[in-house]
Design a protein around this motif. Structure first.
Motif, PDB file in Angstrom:
ATOM      1  N   TYR A  23      24.079 -11.774   3.896  1.00 16.25           N
ATOM      2  CA  TYR A  23      24.054 -12.776   4.955  1.00 16.25           C
ATOM      3  C   TYR A  23      22.677 -12.818   5.605  1.00 16.25           C
ATOM      4  CZ  TYR A  23      29.117 -13.219   4.642  1.00 16.25           C
ATOM      5  OH  TYR A  23      30.389 -13.464   4.191  1.00 16.25           O
ATOM      6  N   SER A  24      22.339 -13.948   6.162  1.00 12.90           N
ATOM      7  CA  SER A  24      21.068 -14.089   6.850  1.00 12.90           C
ATOM      8  C   SER A  24      21.018 -13.159   8.066  1.00 12.90           C
ATOM      9  CB  SER A  24      20.893 -15.533   7.316  1.00 12.90           C
ATOM     10  OG  SER A  24      19.837 -15.645   8.253  1.00 12.90           O
ATOM     11  N   PRO A  25      19.844 -12.591   8.366  1.00 17.02           N
ATOM     12  CA  PRO A  25      19.721 -11.773   9.583  1.00 17.02           C
ATOM     13  C   PRO A  25      20.066 -12.553  10.845  1.00 17.02           C
ATOM     14  CG  PRO A  25      17.831 -11.448   8.144  1.00 17.02           C
ATOM     15  CD  PRO A  25      18.603 -12.609   7.583  1.00 17.02           C
ATOM     16  N   HIS A  26      20.016 -13.873  10.746  1.00 17.22           N
ATOM     17  CA  HIS A  26      20.295 -14.722  11.905  1.00 17.22           C
ATOM     18  C   HIS A  26      21.754 -15.174  11.947  1.00 17.22           C
ATOM     19  CE1 HIS A  26      15.989 -14.750  12.448  1.00 17.22           C
ATOM     20  NE2 HIS A  26      15.835 -15.206  11.225  1.00 17.22           N
ATOM     21  N   CYS A  27      22.554 -14.676  11.013  1.00 18.18           N
ATOM     22  CA  CYS A  27      23.976 -15.023  10.972  1.00 18.18           C
ATOM     23  C   CYS A  27      24.762 -13.867  11.579  1.00 18.18           C
ATOM     24  CB  CYS A  27      24.422 -15.265   9.528  1.00 18.18           C
ATOM     25  SG  CYS A  27      26.164 -15.709   9.345  1.00 18.18           S
ATOM     26  N   SER A  28      25.339 -14.095  12.732  1.00 25.13           N
ATOM     27  CA  SER A  28      26.063 -13.049  13.447  1.00 25.13           C
ATOM     28  C   SER A  28      27.218 -12.506  12.614  1.00 25.13           C
ATOM     29  CB  SER A  28      26.600 -13.596  14.772  1.00 25.13           C
ATOM     30  OG  SER A  28      27.499 -12.680  15.359  1.00 25.13           O
ATOM     31  N   VAL A  29      27.346 -11.193  12.571  1.00 26.32           N
ATOM     32  CA  VAL A  29      28.435 -10.551  11.838  1.00 26.32           C
ATOM     33  C   VAL A  29      29.786 -11.086  12.304  1.00 26.32           C
ATOM     34  CG1 VAL A  29      29.637  -8.368  11.482  1.00 26.32           C
ATOM     35  CG2 VAL A  29      27.151  -8.435  11.348  1.00 26.32           C
ATOM     36  N   LEU A  30      29.928 -11.282  13.589  1.00 24.74           N
ATOM     37  CA  LEU A  30      31.208 -11.683  14.157  1.00 24.74           C
ATOM     38  C   LEU A  30      31.590 -13.127  13.832  1.00 24.74           C
ATOM     39  CD1 LEU A  30      30.828  -9.929  17.616  1.00 24.74           C
ATOM     40  CD2 LEU A  30      32.096  -9.138  15.610  1.00 24.74           C
ATOM     41  N   ARG A  31      30.645 -13.882  13.258  1.00 20.28           N
ATOM     42  CA  ARG A  31      30.933 -15.261  12.870  1.00 20.28           C
ATOM     43  C   ARG A  31      31.129 -15.407  11.363  1.00 20.28           C
ATOM     44  NH1 ARG A  31      26.811 -18.881  16.689  1.00 20.28           N
ATOM     45  NH2 ARG A  31      27.637 -18.148  18.692  1.00 20.28           N
ATOM     46  N   ARG A  32      31.072 -14.326  10.647  1.00 21.95           N
ATOM     47  CA  ARG A  32      31.248 -14.369   9.187  1.00 21.95           C
ATOM     48  C   ARG A  32      32.743 -14.342   8.873  1.00 21.95           C
ATOM     49  NH1 ARG A  32      26.691  -9.657   7.980  1.00 21.95           N
ATOM     50  NH2 ARG A  32      24.965 -10.731   9.021  1.00 21.95           N
ATOM     51  N   ASP A  33      33.350 -15.492   9.063  1.00 20.84           N
ATOM     52  CA  ASP A  33      34.815 -15.589   9.049  1.00 20.84           C
ATOM     53  C   ASP A  33      35.254 -16.676   8.064  1.00 20.84           C
ATOM     54  OD1 ASP A  33      37.500 -15.641   9.685  1.00 20.84           O
ATOM     55  OD2 ASP A  33      37.228 -16.584  11.650  1.00 20.84           O
ATOM     56  N   PRO A  34      35.941 -16.278   6.961  1.00 19.74           N
ATOM     57  CA  PRO A  34      36.317 -14.922   6.563  1.00 19.74           C
ATOM     58  C   PRO A  34      35.225 -14.291   5.698  1.00 19.74           C
ATOM     59  CG  PRO A  34      37.324 -16.492   5.081  1.00 19.74           C
ATOM     60  CD  PRO A  34      36.569 -17.311   6.102  1.00 19.74           C
ATOM     61  N   SER A  35      35.237 -12.978   5.637  1.00 21.81           N
ATOM     62  CA  SER A  35      34.265 -12.265   4.814  1.00 21.81           C
ATOM     63  C   SER A  35      34.723 -10.824   4.623  1.00 21.81           C
ATOM     64  CB  SER A  35      32.882 -12.277   5.472  1.00 21.81           C
ATOM     65  OG  SER A  35      32.887 -11.499   6.673  1.00 21.81           O
ATOM     66  N   THR A  36      34.211 -10.193   3.587  1.00 21.99           N
ATOM     67  CA  THR A  36      34.409  -8.761   3.397  1.00 21.99           C
ATOM     68  C   THR A  36      33.252  -8.219   2.578  1.00 21.99           C
ATOM     69  OG1 THR A  36      35.832  -7.022   2.508  1.00 21.99           O
ATOM     70  CG2 THR A  36      35.917  -9.168   1.403  1.00 21.99           C
ATOM     71  N   ASP A  37      32.674  -7.133   3.049  1.00 22.72           N
ATOM     72  CA  ASP A  37      31.536  -6.518   2.373  1.00 22.72           C
ATOM     73  C   ASP A  37      31.939  -5.331   1.517  1.00 22.72           C
ATOM     74  OD1 ASP A  37      30.006  -8.313   3.848  1.00 22.72           O
ATOM     75  OD2 ASP A  37      29.672  -6.885   5.468  1.00 22.72           O
ATOM     76  N   VAL A  38      33.233  -5.113   1.322  1.00 19.04           N
ATOM     77  CA  VAL A  38      33.684  -3.952   0.559  1.00 19.04           C
ATOM     78  C   VAL A  38      33.158  -4.001  -0.877  1.00 19.04           C
ATOM     79  CG1 VAL A  38      35.699  -2.650  -0.226  1.00 19.04           C
ATOM     80  CG2 VAL A  38      35.727  -3.748   2.011  1.00 19.04           C
ATOM     81  N   TRP A  39      32.905  -5.198  -1.383  1.00 17.36           N
ATOM     82  CA  TRP A  39      32.393  -5.331  -2.748  1.00 17.36           C
ATOM     83  C   TRP A  39      31.079  -4.582  -2.932  1.00 17.36           C
ATOM     84  CZ3 TRP A  39      27.739  -7.592  -4.249  1.00 17.36           C
ATOM     85  CH2 TRP A  39      27.043  -8.311  -3.263  1.00 17.36           C
ATOM     86  N   ARG A  40      30.294  -4.439  -1.850  1.00 17.43           N
ATOM     87  CA  ARG A  40      29.009  -3.753  -1.954  1.00 17.43           C
ATOM     88  C   ARG A  40      29.188  -2.272  -2.286  1.00 17.43           C
ATOM     89  NH1 ARG A  40      26.594  -3.058   2.497  1.00 17.43           N
ATOM     90  NH2 ARG A  40      24.674  -2.414   1.443  1.00 17.43           N
ATOM     91  N   LEU A  41      30.272  -1.667  -1.812  1.00 18.45           N
ATOM     92  CA  LEU A  41      30.543  -0.278  -2.169  1.00 18.45           C
ATOM     93  C   LEU A  41      30.767  -0.167  -3.674  1.00 18.45           C
ATOM     94  CD1 LEU A  41      31.234   2.692  -1.601  1.00 18.45           C
ATOM     95  CD2 LEU A  41      33.554   1.958  -1.015  1.00 18.45           C
ATOM     96  N   LEU A  42      31.532  -1.081  -4.242  1.00 19.71           N
ATOM     97  CA  LEU A  42      31.767  -1.063  -5.679  1.00 19.71           C
ATOM     98  C   LEU A  42      30.491  -1.350  -6.454  1.00 19.71           C
ATOM     99  CD1 LEU A  42      34.669  -1.426  -4.399  1.00 19.71           C
ATOM    100  CD2 LEU A  42      35.290  -2.504  -6.565  1.00 19.71           C
TER     101      LEU A  42
END
Length: 271
Positions: free
Chosen positions: A242-261
């Motif tokens: 995500y862009s550094p200017h894109c607030s985490v709390l507005r990333r709806d819906p989203s999941t970053d669990v794929w990065r662990l895999l």
């Protein structure tokens, strides 16, 4: 929401933290004997907001893929959890307690607006101590759902629709009935082999983010030295693509669990 009530238990003593199937007094070090082909075992500590769903899933990853395969070295994930769950900031504190200088991750969710301040603090602490974040909005349940189908549409922190759709998947018909959100047995079997599908669906959510400057190809999955220089929480959370200017709390819906895999070499990664 996963299986927790951590927001009601802030400030509990650290001895309440649990590591899956491991006595607390034997928390470190983990078994680091060579794996197949004399390759050293990679150890990751992952602190989970929930006490069942996420630790069950992490156990699955270790049991299914931990022996390594081809160019992918063996690994072991050690979940860190607490009965009744933890707040996001508590996951960061817990994994710092047990991981030491080892590779460290945290998994936590948005759930609702009453947690926003705690999430911001958790992201700041994670950036300071170089702890990778697997953030899900609205919940980890979304990551499970993406194994079976794509998904879109803002949920505003609520998981009702996500869970309803997940119940339409094989073996998940009774998911969250009587608070049963485990990922074992037939549910685990149903997830097997769908990791790349889930990752592709999660990456697609990055690419369609309303912000407009988010791109999954920008995501970073290579481990970072825990002693590296401090980084802002904005820059650290942008490791998800995500862009550094894109607030985490507005990333709806989203999941970053794929990065662990991706970090483990189980699904395609980026940088």
């Amino acid at each position: 929401m996963s299986d927790r009530g951590g927001h009601r238990h802030q400030g509990r003593d650290s001895t309440k933290y649990r590591r899956r199937r491991t006595a607390m007094d034997d928390a470190r070090p983990l078994d680091r004997r060579p794996g197949a082909g004399s390759r050293a075992v990679r150890v990751l500590y992952v602190a989970c907001e929930g006490e069942s769903t996420e630790p069950d899933y992490l156990d699955y990853l270790t049991e299914e893929f931990g022996d390594g395969d081809g160019d992918r070295p063996p690994f072991r994930i050690q979940p860190v959890w607490r009965r009744n769950g933890m707040l996001p900031t508590e996951t960061v504190a817990a994994v710092r307690l047990y991981a030491g200088t080892d590779e460290a991750w945290v998994l936590f969710d948005r759930d609702g607006p009453d947690r926003d301040a705690d999430i911001r603090r958790a992201l700041k602490d994670a950036a300071t101590f170089k702890i990778e974040v697997g953030f899900s909005h609205p919940s980890f349940d979304l990551w499970l759902l993406l194994h079976f189908q794509s998904f879109s549409g803002a949920q505003r922190g609520g998981s009702k629709i996500v869970v309803e759709k997940l119940r339409g998947a094989e073996a998940f018909e009774d998911y969250d009935n009587r608070n049963n959100k485990s990922v074992k047995g037939v549910r685990r079997d149903a997830l097997r082999g769908r990791e790349k599908t889930a990752a592709a669906n999660a990456r697609a959510l990055v690419d369609v983010c309303a912000h407009g400057a988010c791109n999954a190809e920008q995501a970073k999955s290579k481990p970072v030295d825990r002693s590296a220089a401090d980084e802002s929480s904005v820059g650290w959370s942008a490791r998800s693509g995500y862009s550094p200017h894109c607030s985490v709390l507005r990333r709806d819906p989203s999941t970053d669990v794929w990065r662990l895999l991706a970090a483990l070499g189980l699904v395609p990664g980026s940088q």
